[in-house]
Design an enzyme around this catalytic site. Structure first.
Site, PDB file in Angstrom:
ATOM      1  N   GLY A  31       0.510  32.386 -13.983  1.00  0.00           N
ATOM      2  CA  GLY A  31       0.724  31.380 -14.606  1.00  0.00           C
ATOM      3  C   GLY A  31       0.555  29.941 -14.567  1.00  0.00           C
ATOM      4  O   GLY A  31      -1.062  29.865 -14.922  1.00  0.00           O
ATOM      5  N   ASN A  32       1.955  29.146 -14.871  1.00  0.00           N
ATOM      6  CA  ASN A  32       1.271  27.832 -15.610  1.00  0.00           C
ATOM      7  C   ASN A  32       2.061  26.400 -14.956  1.00  0.00           C
ATOM      8  O   ASN A  32       3.224  27.185 -15.445  1.00  0.00           O
ATOM      9  CB  ASN A  32       0.279  27.345 -16.785  1.00  0.00           C
ATOM     10  N   GLY A  49      -7.034  29.307 -16.313  1.00  0.00           N
ATOM     11  CA  GLY A  49      -8.301  30.179 -15.196  1.00  0.00           C
ATOM     12  C   GLY A  49      -8.396  29.256 -13.923  1.00  0.00           C
ATOM     13  O   GLY A  49      -8.531  30.076 -13.119  1.00  0.00           O
ATOM     14  N   SER A  78      -4.127  27.975 -22.318  1.00  0.00           N
ATOM     15  CA  SER A  78      -3.062  29.097 -24.007  1.00  0.00           C
ATOM     16  C   SER A  78      -2.031  28.933 -24.184  1.00  0.00           C
ATOM     17  O   SER A  78      -1.331  28.871 -24.952  1.00  0.00           O
ATOM     18  CB  SER A  78      -3.832  30.043 -24.042  1.00  0.00           C
ATOM     19  N   GLU A  79      -1.441  29.377 -22.884  1.00  0.00           N
ATOM     20  CA  GLU A  79       0.331  29.112 -22.241  1.00  0.00           C
ATOM     21  C   GLU A  79       0.656  27.566 -22.791  1.00  0.00           C
ATOM     22  O   GLU A  79       2.042  27.683 -22.413  1.00  0.00           O
ATOM     23  CB  GLU A  79       0.428  30.198 -21.595  1.00  0.00           C
ATOM     24  N   HIS A  98       6.086  28.468 -15.155  1.00  0.00           N
ATOM     25  CA  HIS A  98       6.007  29.965 -15.556  1.00  0.00           C
ATOM     26  C   HIS A  98       4.993  30.551 -14.564  1.00  0.00           C
ATOM     27  O   HIS A  98       3.779  30.298 -13.892  1.00  0.00           O
ATOM     28  CB  HIS A  98       5.002  29.732 -16.934  1.00  0.00           C
ATOM     29  N   HIS A 161       5.714  39.681 -19.531  1.00  0.00           N
ATOM     30  CA  HIS A 161       5.252  38.488 -19.302  1.00  0.00           C
ATOM     31  C   HIS A 161       5.638  38.280 -18.457  1.00  0.00           C
ATOM     32  O   HIS A 161       4.723  38.658 -17.231  1.00  0.00           O
ATOM     33  CB  HIS A 161       5.118  37.851 -20.753  1.00  0.00           C
TER      34      HIS A 161
END
Length: 220
Positions: A31-32, A49, A78-79, A98, A161
């Protein structure tokens, strides 16, 4: 809309990451999260990460709305494209979350959205939760797949996802993630009953209008 300061934004991201981890809505480096800051032309987000349940300020990075790094040593996820897409296409969004929560991700992997008029909380807070086409994680195609659903709704399921929710701030985005996950659990339990009681078209419209009054959706 009032956005948090740099200090407030970083503290909130750390608190939200810990809460989502401890509540089982997110694990590991999955997630992020992000939130707009200052005058709304920049955002703080979790770095690539980073262990979301144990974030420190060194794990956070500030970027503009094009993804250019403004502050911090961490590398943006990257998301980040997902987050930028929401900010560019939903004027009520001030934060995006997310995760890979279990039930909602199960629906995402099964291609099952929450788009039928069943759950009042979903209709009133999230709108219709569609499943986007699968795209390789970290690519622009993931964000592009969300485009048809961002403006009029407050969450999607990324195909194969996981879920994404957004709100005026991190707390609202987080509670919408909780609502989405709980509704996904209920939906999966419903399958054992083998029968669904749908709301009428009038009842669905009434809930949407209530959502507009409560500020969950923009007025048409």
């Amino acid at each position: 809309m009032k956005y948090p300061s740099n200090r407030e934004a970083k503290e909130l991201l750390i608190r939200i990451g810990k809460y989502l981890y401890e509540s089982g809505l997110n694990t590991g480096v999955d997630g992020n999260f992000s939130c707009l800051t200052g005058d709304g032309t920049a955002l703080w987000t979790t770095g690539s990460g980073s262990a979301k349940g144990f974030l420190t300020q060194d794990d956070l990075v500030k970027t503009d709305l094009n993804g250019m790094v403004l502050q911090g040593e961490a590398k943006p996820s990257s998301e980040l494209k997902i987050h930028l897409c929401v900010y560019h296409h939903n004027e009520l969004a001030g934060a995006v979350i997310h995760t890979h929560s279990v039930a909602a991700t199960a629906l995402a992997c099964g291609g099952v959205g929450l788009i039928e008029p069943i759950f009042p909380a979903v209709l009133m807070q999230l709108g219709k939760v569609f499943v986007t086409p699968y795209a390789t994680p970290g690519t622009q195609a993931v964000a592009d797949g969300m485009l048809p659903y961002i403006e009029e709704n407050n969450g999607v399921l990324l195909g194969n996802h996981g879920p994404v929710t957004w709100g005026k701030d991190l707390w609202q985005a987080m509670t919408r993630m909780e609502t989405l996950e709980q509704s996904a659990k209920i939906y999966l339990q419903m399958q054992s009953i083998g029968k669904v009681q749908y709301l009428s078209r009038e009842q669905e419209q009434e809930l949407r209008e209530l959502g507009v009054k409560l500020g969950h959706f923009k007025k048409v």
